[in-house]
Motif scaffolding. Structure first.
Motif, mmCIF file in Angstrom:
data_model
loop_
_atom_site.group_PDB
_atom_site.id
_atom_site.type_symbol
_atom_site.label_atom_id
_atom_site.label_comp_id
_atom_site.label_asym_id
_atom_site.label_seq_id
_atom_site.Cartn_x
_atom_site.Cartn_y
_atom_site.Cartn_z
ATOM 1 N N ALA A 129 -26.775 -3.033 -0.322
ATOM 2 C CA ALA A 129 -25.415 -2.869 0.184
ATOM 3 C C ALA A 129 -24.535 -3.866 -0.558
ATOM 4 O O ALA A 129 -24.874 -5.048 -0.644
ATOM 5 N N ARG A 130 -23.458 -3.378 -1.132
ATOM 6 C CA ARG A 130 -22.549 -4.238 -1.903
ATOM 7 C C ARG A 130 -21.104 -3.849 -1.584
ATOM 8 O O ARG A 130 -20.842 -2.716 -1.181
ATOM 9 N N PHE A 131 -20.193 -4.791 -1.845
ATOM 10 C CA PHE A 131 -18.779 -4.559 -1.534
ATOM 11 C C PHE A 131 -18.005 -4.095 -2.762
ATOM 12 O O PHE A 131 -18.219 -4.621 -3.861
ATOM 13 N N TYR A 132 -17.076 -3.171 -2.556
ATOM 14 C CA TYR A 132 -16.194 -2.686 -3.638
ATOM 15 C C TYR A 132 -14.783 -2.520 -3.085
ATOM 16 O O TYR A 132 -14.596 -2.034 -1.971
ATOM 17 N N THR A 133 -13.817 -2.915 -3.913
ATOM 18 C CA THR A 133 -12.422 -2.984 -3.471
ATOM 19 C C THR A 133 -11.701 -1.679 -3.842
ATOM 20 O O THR A 133 -11.953 -1.102 -4.907
ATOM 21 N N LEU A 134 -10.808 -1.237 -2.989
ATOM 22 C CA LEU A 134 -10.062 -0.002 -3.281
ATOM 23 C C LEU A 134 -9.307 -0.137 -4.589
ATOM 24 O O LEU A 134 -8.678 -1.174 -4.832
ATOM 25 N N SER A 135 -9.340 0.912 -5.408
ATOM 26 C CA SER A 135 -8.531 0.901 -6.623
ATOM 27 C C SER A 135 -7.513 2.033 -6.613
ATOM 28 O O SER A 135 -6.802 2.242 -7.596
ATOM 29 N N SER A 136 -7.433 2.764 -5.508
ATOM 30 C CA SER A 136 -6.378 3.772 -5.350
ATOM 31 C C SER A 136 -5.266 3.148 -4.511
ATOM 32 O O SER A 136 -5.530 2.276 -3.687
ATOM 33 N N PRO A 137 -4.021 3.638 -4.717
ATOM 34 C CA PRO A 137 -2.929 3.080 -3.906
ATOM 35 C C PRO A 137 -2.980 3.547 -2.458
ATOM 36 O O PRO A 137 -2.357 2.931 -1.586
ATOM 37 N N GLY A 138 -3.723 4.615 -2.171
ATOM 38 C CA GLY A 138 -3.803 5.129 -0.810
ATOM 39 C C GLY A 138 -5.186 5.691 -0.521
ATOM 40 O O GLY A 138 -6.083 5.633 -1.386
ATOM 41 N N VAL A 139 -5.369 6.228 0.695
ATOM 42 C CA VAL A 139 -6.688 6.755 1.099
ATOM 43 C C VAL A 139 -6.569 8.154 1.714
ATOM 44 O O VAL A 139 -7.446 8.598 2.430
ATOM 45 N N ASP A 140 -5.458 8.864 1.429
ATOM 46 C CA ASP A 140 -5.291 10.217 1.974
ATOM 47 C C ASP A 140 -6.314 11.152 1.325
ATOM 48 O O ASP A 140 -6.344 11.265 0.094
ATOM 49 N N ASP A 141 -7.124 11.822 2.102
ATOM 50 C CA ASP A 141 -8.154 12.779 1.634
ATOM 51 C C ASP A 141 -9.274 12.103 0.838
ATOM 52 O O ASP A 141 -10.440 12.310 1.096
ATOM 53 N N THR A 142 -8.907 11.332 -0.190
ATOM 54 C CA THR A 142 -9.922 10.623 -0.975
ATOM 55 C C THR A 142 -9.437 9.196 -1.223
ATOM 56 O O THR A 142 -8.254 8.891 -1.061
ATOM 57 N N PHE A 143 -10.386 8.343 -1.609
ATOM 58 C CA PHE A 143 -9.999 7.011 -2.079
ATOM 59 C C PHE A 143 -10.893 6.687 -3.261
ATOM 60 O O PHE A 143 -11.864 7.408 -3.550
ATOM 61 N N GLU A 144 -10.540 5.603 -3.952
ATOM 62 C CA GLU A 144 -11.262 5.282 -5.183
ATOM 63 C C GLU A 144 -11.675 3.817 -5.185
ATOM 64 O O GLU A 144 -10.961 2.959 -4.671
ATOM 65 N N VAL A 145 -12.853 3.565 -5.749
ATOM 66 C CA VAL A 145 -13.244 2.189 -6.070
ATOM 67 C C VAL A 145 -13.621 2.164 -7.553
ATOM 68 O O VAL A 145 -14.031 3.175 -8.121
#
Ligand code: FAD
Length: 212
Positions: A48-64
């Motif tokens: 288990a590891r941590f990853y920070t959001l790289s999308s400006p939002g989280v509608d429907d999908t999000f990105e790391v």
């Protein structure tokens, strides 16, 4: 929130760096700069590891954005690089207090994979009509297209291979509603903190996420 989500897209965004687009579970909400925990079993071992959001939002999908340093990293980040569309991952979160809160000027200091939250925060700020500046330290730049788009949208973006003191001093203004963010592994966080000191900015006022 705990959920199992499918990988919607895997994009190569630089050397040894991928942007993973994941389905947002129902009710999932997170701010740019917050991070999630990704978990999976790799060769019979649970990680288990941590990853920070790289999308400006989280509608429907999000990105790391996952950046792998082959000399430092272990099997889990390599496993993430090799994911394919439709593979599933366990996620939990969001976590973290160092996130964008609509400040009128953001200055993001990013080292290596810290470029993920840098583009996510700067895009959110530009969308809100706020000012954004990025100082990105790397010897293998990633997210070039999004950094170019941010420049075209009026953000200041500098990519540096080496010391960042001068670039940090040029990026910070000390204005009242300016917020400095720092994202990266421990050695970068030390460099960035020292650079803020040199520039006359109290590092305690920065929102800092140390990747370890
Ligand atoms: C709050 C938080 C947010 C994070 N966000 C991100 C993110 O958005 N993107 C991302 O790629 N990673 C991020 N990380 C790091 C991530 O969680 C993993 O530690 C990383 O992917 C390595 O995992 P691993 O299991 O392959 O190697 P590990 O066995 O966990 O790595 C061991 C150690 O090697 C060093 N190391 C590993 N990778 C690198 C690297 N690329 N550069 C320098 N040193 C390194 C670190 O000291 C690390 O602790 C974050 C970590 C934390 C704590």
């Amino acid at each position: 929130m705990d959920a199992t989500v499918a990988v919607g897209a895997v994009r190569d965004v630089g050397p040894q760096t991928v942007a993973l687009e994941l389905e947002s579970p129902d009710g999932f909400d997170a701010e740019p700069g917050q991070f999630i925990k990704l978990a999976a079993t790799v060769e019979g071992e649970e990680y288990a590891r941590f990853y920070t959001l790289s999308s400006p939002g989280v509608d429907d999908t999000f990105e790391v954005t996952v950046g792998v340093d082959p000399e430092e990293a272990g099997p889990f980040s390599q496993f993430l690089l090799d994911l394919e569309v439709g593979d599933e991952l366990d996620i939990s979160g969001p976590f973290g207090q160092s996130y964008y809160e609509g400040e009128s000027r953001v200055v993001v200091l990013a080292g290596g994979p810290g470029v993920g939250p840098a583009v996510g925060i700067a895009e959110a700020a530009v969308d809100d009509g706020n000012e954004a500046a990025i100082v990105y330290q790397t010897d293998a730049p990633a997210h070039g297209n999004r950094l170019d788009a941010l420049r075209e949208a009026g953000a200041s973006v500098v990519v540096v291979d080496g010391a960042i003191d001068e670039e940090v001093a040029a990026a910070v203004t000390g204005a009242d509603d300016e917020q400095v963010f720092v994202y990266g592994f421990a050695a970068f966080v030390e460099d960035a903190t020292a650079a803020l000191d040199v520039a006359g900015i109290d590092p305690d006022d920065a929102k800092v996420e140390n990747f370890g």
